[in-house]
Design a protein around this motif. Sequence first.
Motif, PDB file in Angstrom:
ATOM      1  N   ASN A 170       0.995  -1.195   0.001  1.00 50.14           N
ATOM      2  CA  ASN A 170       0.248  -0.003   0.022  1.00 50.14           C
ATOM      3  C   ASN A 170       0.741   1.215  -0.115  1.00 50.14           C
ATOM      4  N   ALA A 171       1.600   1.567  -1.175  1.00 47.85           N
ATOM      5  CA  ALA A 171       2.449   2.536  -1.308  1.00 47.85           C
ATOM      6  C   ALA A 171       2.172   2.788  -2.739  1.00 47.85           C
ATOM      7  N   GLY A 172       2.981   4.075  -3.190  1.00 47.43           N
ATOM      8  CA  GLY A 172       2.805   4.524  -4.506  1.00 47.43           C
ATOM      9  C   GLY A 172       1.427   5.118  -4.982  1.00 47.43           C
ATOM     10  N   ALA A 173       0.962   4.779  -6.049  1.00 44.54           N
ATOM     11  CA  ALA A 173      -0.311   5.527  -6.819  1.00 44.54           C
ATOM     12  C   ALA A 173      -1.324   5.704  -5.906  1.00 44.54           C
ATOM     13  N   PRO A 174      -2.058   6.805  -5.616  1.00 50.73           N
ATOM     14  CA  PRO A 174      -3.171   7.134  -5.155  1.00 50.73           C
ATOM     15  C   PRO A 174      -4.268   6.719  -5.831  1.00 50.73           C
ATOM     16  N   LEU A 175      -5.266   5.816  -5.278  1.00 50.23           N
ATOM     17  CA  LEU A 175      -6.434   5.420  -5.651  1.00 50.23           C
ATOM     18  C   LEU A 175      -7.778   5.944  -5.120  1.00 50.23           C
ATOM     19  N   THR A 176      -8.592   6.009  -6.073  1.00 44.67           N
ATOM     20  CA  THR A 176     -10.127   6.735  -5.443  1.00 44.67           C
ATOM     21  C   THR A 176     -11.214   5.957  -6.359  1.00 44.67           C
ATOM     22  N   GLY A 177     -12.208   6.029  -5.771  1.00 40.18           N
ATOM     23  CA  GLY A 177     -13.423   5.388  -6.465  1.00 40.18           C
ATOM     24  C   GLY A 177     -14.211   4.785  -5.806  1.00 40.18           C
ATOM     25  N   PRO A 178     -15.359   3.920  -6.240  1.00 40.49           N
ATOM     26  CA  PRO A 178     -16.258   3.260  -5.518  1.00 40.49           C
ATOM     27  C   PRO A 178     -15.503   1.987  -4.620  1.00 40.49           C
ATOM     28  N   GLY A 179     -15.771   1.811  -3.418  1.00 37.70           N
ATOM     29  CA  GLY A 179     -15.295   0.933  -2.670  1.00 37.70           C
ATOM     30  C   GLY A 179     -14.106   1.535  -1.792  1.00 37.70           C
ATOM     31  N   ILE A 180     -13.634   2.775  -2.009  1.00 33.43           N
ATOM     32  CA  ILE A 180     -12.397   3.244  -1.313  1.00 33.43           C
ATOM     33  C   ILE A 180     -13.113   4.523  -0.480  1.00 33.43           C
TER      34      ILE A 180
END
Length: 187
Positions: A132-142
Motif C-alpha cells: 500500500n504505497a505508490g499510486a493514489p487510488l479513489t473511486g467506488p469501494g474506497i
Amino acid sequence: MQAKTLSGGFADPAIDAAHTFRAVMEAMARPGTIHNISGATPPAPLSPAAAAVLLTLCDTDTPVHLAGDANCAPLRQWLAFHTGAPLTDPSHCMFAVGAWKALQPLSSFPPGTSQYPDRSATLIVEVAELANAGAPLTGPGIKDQTTLLLPETKAFQANQKLFPRGLDFIFTCERQMAALPRTTEVR
C-alpha cells in the motif's frame, strides 16, 4: 514431470475455492486492499495466489491466455488438468496471466463493448511486490483514498476512461493478491 502436473491443486477444493472467491470479491469491492490466499502450489513461474485465482475462476468455458514465462509446458498441463480451461490468444481470452511486460500491449485484450461490458478480460498480473504505497487510488469501494504499488500509472488511467468498458486487474505476489477494477481512478 507428470506428478507435478497432477499435483499442486487445492487440498480441499470446495473450501479453498470458497475462501479464494471471497478474497477476490473483497479485493474487487475494496480496490487496493491486500489479501492473503493459500491452498495451491503450482509449477513455476506461477505464484500460489495466481494459481488459486485461476483454480477458482476458470473452467472449460473460460478461455485463458498465458503470457511470457507463464506460457510454458508445465503450466499449460497444470491448468488443463485442474481447470480444463482452453488456452487462447489475447484477443479471445477472459483471463490472462503473466508479468506486466509480458501482458503488453493492453490493447490486445478485449475491453468489452458498450452493450456487453462484462465481455472484457481480467488480467492476473504477477508482480515482485504488493504494498500500500505508490499510486493514489479513489473511486467506488474506497472511503477517501488508498494507495497501491502499480507497475505504471498511465495505462490504468487510460483504462478507467473507457468505463463502462475496460479491463479489470488482479495483482498477485507469492500468496498475496490485490485488485484494481476498471472503476478505480489512479492518480
